[in-house]
Scaffold this motif. Structure first.
Motif, PDB file in Angstrom:
ATOM      1  N   GLU A   8      -2.825  -6.359  -8.875  1.00  0.00           N
ATOM      2  CA  GLU A   8      -3.397  -5.074  -8.460  1.00  0.00           C
ATOM      3  C   GLU A   8      -4.675  -5.376  -7.695  1.00  0.00           C
ATOM      4  O   GLU A   8      -5.597  -5.986  -8.231  1.00  0.00           O
ATOM      5  CB  GLU A   8      -3.694  -4.190  -9.662  1.00  0.00           C
ATOM      6  N   VAL A  57      -6.950   0.764   0.506  1.00  0.00           N
ATOM      7  CA  VAL A  57      -5.628   0.823  -0.119  1.00  0.00           C
ATOM      8  C   VAL A  57      -5.672   0.126  -1.469  1.00  0.00           C
ATOM      9  O   VAL A  57      -6.505  -0.747  -1.705  1.00  0.00           O
ATOM     10  CB  VAL A  57      -4.519   0.192   0.760  1.00  0.00           C
ATOM     11  N   ARG A  58      -4.762   0.524  -2.314  1.00  0.00           N
ATOM     12  CA  ARG A  58      -4.534  -0.179  -3.579  1.00  0.00           C
ATOM     13  C   ARG A  58      -3.113  -0.711  -3.520  1.00  0.00           C
ATOM     14  O   ARG A  58      -2.170   0.041  -3.287  1.00  0.00           O
ATOM     15  CB  ARG A  58      -4.699   0.742  -4.769  1.00  0.00           C
ATOM     16  N   ARG A  60      -0.202  -2.662  -5.629  1.00  0.00           N
ATOM     17  CA  ARG A  60       0.233  -3.035  -6.975  1.00  0.00           C
ATOM     18  C   ARG A  60       1.625  -3.641  -6.888  1.00  0.00           C
ATOM     19  O   ARG A  60       2.498  -3.107  -6.211  1.00  0.00           O
ATOM     20  CB  ARG A  60       0.268  -1.818  -7.889  1.00  0.00           C
ATOM     21  N   GLU A  72       3.834  -1.057  -4.865  1.00  0.00           N
ATOM     22  CA  GLU A  72       3.212   0.221  -4.523  1.00  0.00           C
ATOM     23  C   GLU A  72       2.026  -0.029  -3.609  1.00  0.00           C
ATOM     24  O   GLU A  72       1.230  -0.935  -3.857  1.00  0.00           O
ATOM     25  CB  GLU A  72       2.697   0.941  -5.771  1.00  0.00           C
ATOM     26  N   ALA A  74      -0.969   2.408  -2.104  1.00  0.00           N
ATOM     27  CA  ALA A  74      -1.567   3.744  -2.114  1.00  0.00           C
ATOM     28  C   ALA A  74      -2.680   3.822  -1.083  1.00  0.00           C
ATOM     29  O   ALA A  74      -3.449   2.870  -0.906  1.00  0.00           O
ATOM     30  CB  ALA A  74      -2.117   4.050  -3.505  1.00  0.00           C
ATOM     31  N   ASP A  75      -2.759   4.965  -0.392  1.00  0.00           N
ATOM     32  CA  ASP A  75      -3.838   5.205   0.558  1.00  0.00           C
ATOM     33  C   ASP A  75      -4.283   6.658   0.429  1.00  0.00           C
ATOM     34  O   ASP A  75      -3.585   7.472  -0.176  1.00  0.00           O
ATOM     35  CB  ASP A  75      -3.411   4.861   1.997  1.00  0.00           C
ATOM     36  N   LYS A 116      -1.471   9.332  -1.146  1.00  0.00           N
ATOM     37  CA  LYS A 116      -0.049   9.076  -1.393  1.00  0.00           C
ATOM     38  C   LYS A 116       0.145   7.624  -1.810  1.00  0.00           C
ATOM     39  O   LYS A 116      -0.694   6.766  -1.535  1.00  0.00           O
ATOM     40  CB  LYS A 116       0.776   9.364  -0.146  1.00  0.00           C
ATOM     41  N   THR A 117       1.270   7.385  -2.452  1.00  0.00           N
ATOM     42  CA  THR A 117       1.687   6.042  -2.810  1.00  0.00           C
ATOM     43  C   THR A 117       3.098   5.852  -2.279  1.00  0.00           C
ATOM     44  O   THR A 117       4.000   6.639  -2.601  1.00  0.00           O
ATOM     45  CB  THR A 117       1.679   5.827  -4.337  1.00  0.00           C
ATOM     46  N   TRP A 119       6.233   3.400  -2.387  1.00  0.00           N
ATOM     47  CA  TRP A 119       6.700   2.392  -3.328  1.00  0.00           C
ATOM     48  C   TRP A 119       8.111   1.954  -2.974  1.00  0.00           C
ATOM     49  O   TRP A 119       8.837   2.651  -2.268  1.00  0.00           O
ATOM     50  CB  TRP A 119       6.665   2.916  -4.758  1.00  0.00           C
TER      51      TRP A 119
END
Length: 126
Positions: A8, A57-58, A60, A72, A74-75, A116-117, A119
């Motif tokens: 992550e 961003v994240r 994962r 995933e 996410a932004d 949003k993510t 995936w």
């Protein structure tokens, strides 16, 4: 999703961040993971192209049970949704999600107030 992340990371979406991200995924999974690396590259690349360079961003990556891997990205922009296009041989873009769609078991988007993510889930790590 109840699985603990294998990886992550919070980062800024710049093209130069992608090689280090790919290496981190390989180190954490500890096995060949070309499809996982491809999906992360495409999803982060979509953020760069459609939301903008430098977007936080994240990322994962987690084991999702039954041998699956879930990725995933996410932004913060809930509006810039990914669209699966049918790119022709002359098109210079539009193939990223087609690649992701070809290697992933399934993929989708979760929208929320904070963004949003996007995936995807992959089968055996390759």
């Amino acid at each position: 999703m109840n699985s603990l992340p294998v990886l992550e990371l919070d980062l800024l979406a710049f093209p130069k961040a992608v090689p280090d991200l790919r290496h981190a995924i390989r180190r954490r999974l500890g096995e060949p993971c070309d499809d996982v690396q491809l999906c992360v590259t495409e999803l982060v690349g979509n953020v760069v192209r459609h939301v903008g360079e430098g977007t936080p961003v994240r990322v994962r990556v987690m084991r999702a049970g039954e041998g699956r891997i879930r990725v995933e990205v996410a932004d913060p922009d809930p509006r810039a949704l990914p669209v699966l296009l049918c790119a022709t041989g002359d098109d210079e873009s539009g193939r990223g999600l087609a690649l992701l769609d070809a290697v992933a078991l399934r993929w989708g988007v979760e929208q929320g107030a904070a963004g949003k993510t996007v995936w995807c889930e992959l089968g055996e790590v390759r």
